[in-house]
Write a protein that holds these residues in place. Sequence first.
Motif, mmCIF file in Angstrom:
data_model
loop_
_atom_site.group_PDB
_atom_site.id
_atom_site.type_symbol
_atom_site.label_atom_id
_atom_site.label_comp_id
_atom_site.label_asym_id
_atom_site.label_seq_id
_atom_site.Cartn_x
_atom_site.Cartn_y
_atom_site.Cartn_z
ATOM 1 N N ARG A 49 0.836 -1.212 0.000
ATOM 2 C CA ARG A 49 0.000 0.000 0.000
ATOM 3 C C ARG A 49 0.861 1.249 0.000
ATOM 4 N NH1 ARG A 49 -3.702 -2.553 4.732
ATOM 5 N NH2 ARG A 49 -4.913 -3.998 3.452
ATOM 6 N N THR A 50 1.958 1.203 0.739
ATOM 7 C CA THR A 50 2.863 2.352 0.772
ATOM 8 C C THR A 50 3.475 2.578 -0.603
ATOM 9 O OG1 THR A 50 3.387 1.909 3.093
ATOM 10 C CG2 THR A 50 4.888 3.348 1.880
ATOM 11 N N LYS A 51 3.923 1.513 -1.247
ATOM 12 C CA LYS A 51 4.486 1.626 -2.587
ATOM 13 C C LYS A 51 3.448 2.176 -3.564
ATOM 14 C CE LYS A 51 7.782 -2.211 -2.117
ATOM 15 N NZ LYS A 51 8.153 -3.562 -2.603
ATOM 16 N N PHE A 52 2.226 1.701 -3.428
ATOM 17 C CA PHE A 52 1.148 2.160 -4.305
ATOM 18 C C PHE A 52 0.910 3.659 -4.117
ATOM 19 C CE2 PHE A 52 -3.227 3.015 -5.485
ATOM 20 C CZ PHE A 52 -3.371 2.315 -6.670
ATOM 21 N N THR A 53 0.901 4.112 -2.865
ATOM 22 C CA THR A 53 0.678 5.528 -2.569
ATOM 23 C C THR A 53 1.793 6.394 -3.143
ATOM 24 O OG1 THR A 53 -0.532 5.010 -0.539
ATOM 25 C CG2 THR A 53 0.378 7.227 -0.736
ATOM 26 N N MET A 84 0.999 3.631 -14.005
ATOM 27 C CA MET A 84 1.000 3.192 -12.613
ATOM 28 C C MET A 84 1.607 1.802 -12.490
ATOM 29 S SD MET A 84 -0.243 5.033 -10.006
ATOM 30 C CE MET A 84 -0.744 3.715 -8.899
ATOM 31 N N SER A 85 1.178 0.895 -13.346
ATOM 32 C CA SER A 85 1.645 -0.482 -13.290
ATOM 33 C C SER A 85 3.147 -0.562 -13.546
ATOM 34 C CB SER A 85 0.895 -1.329 -14.329
ATOM 35 O OG SER A 85 1.377 -2.653 -14.339
ATOM 36 N N TYR A 86 3.623 0.176 -14.541
ATOM 37 C CA TYR A 86 5.049 0.105 -14.873
ATOM 38 C C TYR A 86 5.912 0.652 -13.737
ATOM 39 C CZ TYR A 86 9.520 0.453 -17.135
ATOM 40 O OH TYR A 86 10.858 0.302 -17.420
ATOM 41 N N VAL A 87 5.589 1.830 -13.256
ATOM 42 C CA VAL A 87 6.400 2.456 -12.212
ATOM 43 C C VAL A 87 6.339 1.647 -10.916
ATOM 44 C CG1 VAL A 87 6.681 4.514 -10.766
ATOM 45 C CG2 VAL A 87 6.227 4.756 -13.217
ATOM 46 N N LEU A 88 5.161 1.188 -10.545
ATOM 47 C CA LEU A 88 5.008 0.414 -9.321
ATOM 48 C C LEU A 88 5.859 -0.856 -9.354
ATOM 49 C CD1 LEU A 88 3.548 -0.011 -6.598
ATOM 50 C CD2 LEU A 88 1.704 -1.127 -7.864
ATOM 51 N N ASN A 89 5.929 -1.495 -10.509
ATOM 52 C CA ASN A 89 6.626 -2.776 -10.616
ATOM 53 C C ASN A 89 8.101 -2.655 -10.991
ATOM 54 O OD1 ASN A 89 4.462 -4.752 -10.097
ATOM 55 N ND2 ASN A 89 3.538 -3.912 -11.935
ATOM 56 N N ASN A 90 8.510 -1.473 -11.444
ATOM 57 C CA ASN A 90 9.881 -1.350 -11.942
ATOM 58 C C ASN A 90 10.694 -0.207 -11.355
ATOM 59 O OD1 ASN A 90 9.972 -3.371 -14.398
ATOM 60 N ND2 ASN A 90 8.018 -2.281 -14.565
ATOM 61 N N ALA A 91 10.046 0.741 -10.699
ATOM 62 C CA ALA A 91 10.789 1.947 -10.322
ATOM 63 C C ALA A 91 10.557 2.419 -8.889
ATOM 64 C CB ALA A 91 10.444 3.076 -11.294
ATOM 65 N N ILE A 92 10.215 1.501 -8.002
ATOM 66 C CA ILE A 92 10.072 1.856 -6.590
ATOM 67 C C ILE A 92 11.232 1.222 -5.820
ATOM 68 C CG2 ILE A 92 8.655 1.716 -4.515
ATOM 69 C CD1 ILE A 92 7.538 3.551 -6.671
ATOM 70 N N THR A 93 11.922 2.042 -5.061
ATOM 71 C CA THR A 93 13.100 1.576 -4.334
ATOM 72 C C THR A 93 12.986 1.966 -2.865
ATOM 73 O OG1 THR A 93 15.530 1.590 -4.354
ATOM 74 C CG2 THR A 93 14.422 3.684 -4.744
#
Length: 213
Positions: A49-53, A84-93
């Motif tokens: 949820r935090t990553k999604f936010t 949203m899908s791309y960034v959430l799955n590839n660009a959250i650190t």
Amino acid sequence: MGKIAQGILGGLSGKVGNIIGGSWKGIDYIRIKPSSVANPRTVGQVNQRTKFTVTLEFIQAVKPFIQKGYKFLAVKKTAFNAAMSYVLNNAITGVEPDFEVDYATALVSRGGLSAALNPSTDLATAGEVTFNWDDNSAEGNANATDKAMLLVYNPSKKESISLTDGADRTVGTQIVAIPTTYAGDTVELFMAFITADGSQVSNSTYLGSGIAN
């Protein structure tokens, strides 16, 4: 769900304990009520949820750019949802609970058009950002008339300034005006190209961050 050919004592209707009975298209059935989850806020769920936010805040702020940059990936979904899908799955650190967008891998435009060659930026002049690039219109599938797509994202204000029909690829420079309220803020800078007829876009290039004047 268990189907009951003859019914139980004429068929069960309603709930007894964790047993639920009913009838569907003349067939009596029973099923077990799923056990409730004692703690739905597991560490994994909270982290997701935090990553999604974090992702949502970024994508909402750059939405006008995303609408063009992900236009051709909006298959059975919106450009917004595709981004949203791309960034959430590839660009959250980051490490829980401190997650953030990795701008270097957060593509804000995705496509097969030739990307920018040797792009750079200059924030020396107050109230503007100057984008520069080399003319590569003779390489790959680049065109002389491709338009620069330029993005200035301000994380602290969660907003952005963008230009999706900038100078031609052959021009090599474009100034983007930014609000005076950005002065002193760190801004994240991105660039891509779109064909003059809007039929193709390039992957975006992250040009780093800088302090706005």
